[in-house]
Design a protein around this motif. Structure first.
Motif, PDB file in Angstrom:
ATOM      1  N   ASP A  92      79.468  44.455 -38.320  1.00 18.39           N
ATOM      2  CA  ASP A  92      78.675  45.364 -37.644  1.00 18.39           C
ATOM      3  C   ASP A  92      78.629  45.024 -36.133  1.00 18.39           C
ATOM      4  OD1 ASP A  92      76.256  43.349 -37.145  1.00 18.39           O
ATOM      5  OD2 ASP A  92      76.541  43.125 -39.159  1.00 18.39           O
ATOM      6  N   PRO A  93      78.196  45.883 -35.371  1.00 21.37           N
ATOM      7  CA  PRO A  93      78.269  45.780 -33.795  1.00 21.37           C
ATOM      8  C   PRO A  93      77.221  44.547 -33.249  1.00 21.37           C
ATOM      9  CG  PRO A  93      77.152  47.897 -34.433  1.00 21.37           C
ATOM     10  CD  PRO A  93      77.901  47.360 -35.660  1.00 21.37           C
ATOM     11  N   ALA A  94      76.227  44.471 -34.154  1.00 25.88           N
ATOM     12  CA  ALA A  94      75.417  43.137 -33.512  1.00 25.88           C
ATOM     13  C   ALA A  94      76.289  41.840 -33.952  1.00 25.88           C
ATOM     14  CB  ALA A  94      74.206  43.305 -34.506  1.00 25.88           C
ATOM     15  N   GLY A  95      77.006  41.992 -35.034  1.00 20.15           N
ATOM     16  CA  GLY A  95      77.657  40.635 -35.179  1.00 20.15           C
ATOM     17  C   GLY A  95      78.893  40.551 -34.310  1.00 20.15           C
ATOM     18  N   TRP A  96      79.376  41.503 -33.809  1.00 23.04           N
ATOM     19  CA  TRP A  96      80.435  41.498 -32.881  1.00 23.04           C
ATOM     20  C   TRP A  96      79.963  40.937 -31.765  1.00 23.04           C
ATOM     21  CZ3 TRP A  96      85.534  41.838 -31.878  1.00 23.04           C
ATOM     22  CH2 TRP A  96      85.936  42.434 -30.635  1.00 23.04           C
ATOM     23  N   ILE A  97      78.624  41.323 -31.193  1.00 20.06           N
ATOM     24  CA  ILE A  97      78.041  40.850 -29.831  1.00 20.06           C
ATOM     25  C   ILE A  97      77.623  39.360 -30.220  1.00 20.06           C
ATOM     26  CG2 ILE A  97      76.071  40.783 -28.301  1.00 20.06           C
ATOM     27  CD1 ILE A  97      78.427  43.028 -27.810  1.00 20.06           C
ATOM     28  N   GLN A  98      77.200  39.086 -31.451  1.00 21.89           N
ATOM     29  CA  GLN A  98      76.780  37.491 -31.610  1.00 21.89           C
ATOM     30  C   GLN A  98      77.995  36.663 -31.360  1.00 21.89           C
ATOM     31  OE1 GLN A  98      75.195  36.834 -35.608  1.00 21.89           O
ATOM     32  NE2 GLN A  98      74.711  34.526 -34.881  1.00 21.89           N
TER      33      GLN A  98
ATOM     34  N   MET B  41      82.014  51.208 -38.425  1.00 19.95           N
ATOM     35  CA  MET B  41      82.040  49.739 -38.372  1.00 19.95           C
ATOM     36  C   MET B  41      83.637  49.193 -38.142  1.00 19.95           C
ATOM     37  SD  MET B  41      78.772  48.024 -40.157  1.00 19.95           S
ATOM     38  CE  MET B  41      79.165  48.782 -41.797  1.00 19.95           C
ATOM     39  N   MET B  42      83.901  48.374 -37.502  1.00 16.17           N
ATOM     40  CA  MET B  42      85.157  47.386 -37.426  1.00 16.17           C
ATOM     41  C   MET B  42      85.200  46.757 -38.641  1.00 16.17           C
ATOM     42  SD  MET B  42      85.961  44.072 -35.145  1.00 16.17           S
ATOM     43  CE  MET B  42      86.254  45.043 -33.761  1.00 16.17           C
ATOM     44  N   THR B  43      86.528  46.907 -39.333  1.00 16.07           N
ATOM     45  CA  THR B  43      87.091  46.140 -40.357  1.00 16.07           C
ATOM     46  C   THR B  43      87.450  44.819 -40.397  1.00 16.07           C
ATOM     47  OG1 THR B  43      89.328  46.685 -40.272  1.00 16.07           O
ATOM     48  CG2 THR B  43      88.102  48.319 -41.091  1.00 16.07           C
ATOM     49  N   LYS B  44      87.043  44.188 -41.404  1.00 20.68           N
ATOM     50  CA  LYS B  44      87.185  42.526 -41.504  1.00 20.68           C
ATOM     51  C   LYS B  44      88.712  42.484 -41.085  1.00 20.68           C
ATOM     52  CE  LYS B  44      83.551  40.525 -43.644  1.00 20.68           C
ATOM     53  NZ  LYS B  44      82.942  39.500 -44.781  1.00 20.68           N
TER      54      LYS B  44
ATOM     55  N   VAL C 258      86.695  50.888 -33.987  1.00 20.72           N
ATOM     56  CA  VAL C 258      86.058  51.748 -35.087  1.00 20.72           C
ATOM     57  C   VAL C 258      86.620  53.134 -34.929  1.00 20.72           C
ATOM     58  CG1 VAL C 258      83.898  53.091 -35.775  1.00 20.72           C
ATOM     59  CG2 VAL C 258      83.929  50.605 -34.801  1.00 20.72           C
ATOM     60  N   MET C 259      86.890  53.879 -33.923  1.00 20.37           N
ATOM     61  CA  MET C 259      87.403  55.175 -33.739  1.00 20.37           C
ATOM     62  C   MET C 259      88.926  54.996 -34.349  1.00 20.37           C
ATOM     63  SD  MET C 259      86.568  56.890 -30.122  1.00 20.37           S
ATOM     64  CE  MET C 259      87.490  55.808 -29.227  1.00 20.37           C
ATOM     65  N   ASN C 260      89.678  54.020 -34.574  1.00 23.10           N
ATOM     66  CA  ASN C 260      90.807  53.816 -35.031  1.00 23.10           C
ATOM     67  C   ASN C 260      90.949  53.903 -36.580  1.00 23.10           C
ATOM     68  OD1 ASN C 260      92.445  53.507 -32.843  1.00 23.10           O
ATOM     69  ND2 ASN C 260      92.029  51.455 -32.721  1.00 23.10           N
ATOM     70  N   ASN C 261      89.496  53.886 -37.075  1.00 24.58           N
ATOM     71  CA  ASN C 261      89.439  53.986 -38.486  1.00 24.58           C
ATOM     72  C   ASN C 261      88.923  55.201 -39.033  1.00 24.58           C
ATOM     73  OD1 ASN C 261      89.816  51.248 -38.605  1.00 24.58           O
ATOM     74  ND2 ASN C 261      87.622  50.435 -38.397  1.00 24.58           N
ATOM     75  N   GLY C 262      89.091  56.124 -38.361  1.00 20.68           N
ATOM     76  CA  GLY C 262      88.839  57.811 -38.693  1.00 20.68           C
ATOM     77  C   GLY C 262      87.503  58.111 -38.248  1.00 20.68           C
TER      78      GLY C 262
ATOM     79  N   LYS D 236      76.837  40.008 -42.568  1.00 17.30           N
ATOM     80  CA  LYS D 236      76.597  39.695 -43.963  1.00 17.30           C
ATOM     81  C   LYS D 236      77.311  40.776 -44.660  1.00 17.30           C
ATOM     82  CE  LYS D 236      73.537  36.248 -43.614  1.00 17.30           C
ATOM     83  NZ  LYS D 236      73.904  35.154 -43.783  1.00 17.30           N
ATOM     84  N   HIS D 237      78.017  41.580 -44.265  1.00 22.23           N
ATOM     85  CA  HIS D 237      78.716  42.770 -44.712  1.00 22.23           C
ATOM     86  C   HIS D 237      79.986  42.444 -45.348  1.00 22.23           C
ATOM     87  CE1 HIS D 237      76.426  46.222 -42.984  1.00 22.23           C
ATOM     88  NE2 HIS D 237      76.430  45.395 -42.071  1.00 22.23           N
ATOM     89  N   VAL D 238      80.525  42.948 -46.625  1.00 18.01           N
ATOM     90  CA  VAL D 238      81.721  42.282 -47.362  1.00 18.01           C
ATOM     91  C   VAL D 238      82.886  42.685 -46.810  1.00 18.01           C
ATOM     92  CG1 VAL D 238      82.935  42.325 -49.591  1.00 18.01           C
ATOM     93  CG2 VAL D 238      80.304  42.450 -49.595  1.00 18.01           C
ATOM     94  N   LYS D 239      82.976  44.047 -46.335  1.00 11.91           N
ATOM     95  CA  LYS D 239      84.293  44.649 -45.830  1.00 11.91           C
ATOM     96  C   LYS D 239      84.386  44.847 -44.209  1.00 11.91           C
ATOM     97  CE  LYS D 239      85.476  46.745 -50.044  1.00 11.91           C
ATOM     98  NZ  LYS D 239      85.715  48.202 -50.625  1.00 11.91           N
ATOM     99  N   TYR D 240      83.100  44.483 -43.746  1.00 10.44           N
ATOM    100  CA  TYR D 240      83.061  44.961 -42.252  1.00 10.44           C
ATOM    101  C   TYR D 240      82.347  44.087 -41.272  1.00 10.44           C
ATOM    102  CZ  TYR D 240      83.973  49.555 -44.594  1.00 10.44           C
ATOM    103  OH  TYR D 240      84.635  50.455 -45.220  1.00 10.44           O
TER     104      TYR D 240
END
Length: 218
Positions: A95-101, A58-61, A49-53, A89-93
């Motif tokens: 989310d952290p909960a999805g990352w852990i899932q 959130m992390m990008t897809k 995420v930090m690499n995105n500014g 459910k995000h279109v472009k990202y």
């Protein structure tokens, strides 16, 4: 908190704590992952995420695809897309909960959870049934070669073999119940329409990189 990650400065470590501490507690309580494992995975997420500014949250897809293809060594973009639909459910990202899932699914020993995930990914039409067309599309990548007729014949034979094996009630479709019946008896057929989970070797590398201690074979 300053020493949580020595590659980050104190401000970055403090921001991580502010963003994720409550989430770490929640996810530790709702997954099989330990607090250390959840923290380590979210730290990896945080660095992406930090690499995105500075304003990014959130992390990008696009980043997810790179991880999926390179780190996980899973090279099916259709599976990557379906996996994303399953975890966020995000279109472009992502989310952290999805990352852990995602890591919960990849590291669980619960066959039922793995079957539910795999069937959802394979069921590309979202109908609850896997039909002949879905199987045909999936087996296309199983056979490649210069002899088109031979390749087509091999694909057709594989399609028939899969239907014969998995269509337990002989209604022309593979339902989740059909799939569970077969895979429960033969777990090696979990990924019958293509790889969805990192291999054991890839999981070991992943475990060492992200400090998922429960996966590491000492």
């Amino acid at each position: 908190m300053d020493s949580l990650d020595s590659t980050l400065d104190s401000m970055q470590n403090n921001r991580f704590a502010a963003l994720y501490n409550s989430m770490i507690r929640e996810l530790t309580n709702t997954t099989h992952l330990s607090q250390t494992e959840v923290t380590s995975l979210l730290m990896v997420y945080y660095k992406f995420v930090m690499n995105n500014g500075r304003a990014a949250k959130m992390m990008t897809k696009k980043q997810f695809y790179q991880i999926f293809l390179v780190l996980f060594n899973l090279n099916d973009m259709r599976a990557a897309d379906r996996t994303l639909l399953h975890i966020t459910k995000h279109v472009k990202y992502v989310d952290p909960a999805g990352w852990i899932q995602l890591f919960t699914l990849f590291t669980t020993g619960d066959l039922t959870m793995r079957m539910k995930f795999a069937f959802a990914v394979y069921n590309t039409k979202g109908t609850g049934l896997i039909d002949r067309e879905m199987i045909s599309v999936a087996v296309e990548r199983f056979f490649i070669g210069e002899d088109e007729d031979e390749v087509m014949e091999l694909r057709a034979d594989m399609c028939e073999l899969i239907i014969k094996k998995f269509d337990v009630d002989k209604d022309g479709f593979i339902s989740f119940d059909d799939y569970v019946t077969v895979v429960s008896q033969q777990p090696c057929l979990l990924e019958f329409l293509g790889r969805l989970f990192p291999s054991v070797d890839d999981q070991n590398v992943l475990a060492h990189c992200t400090n998922i201690d429960s996966l590491i074979s000492y």
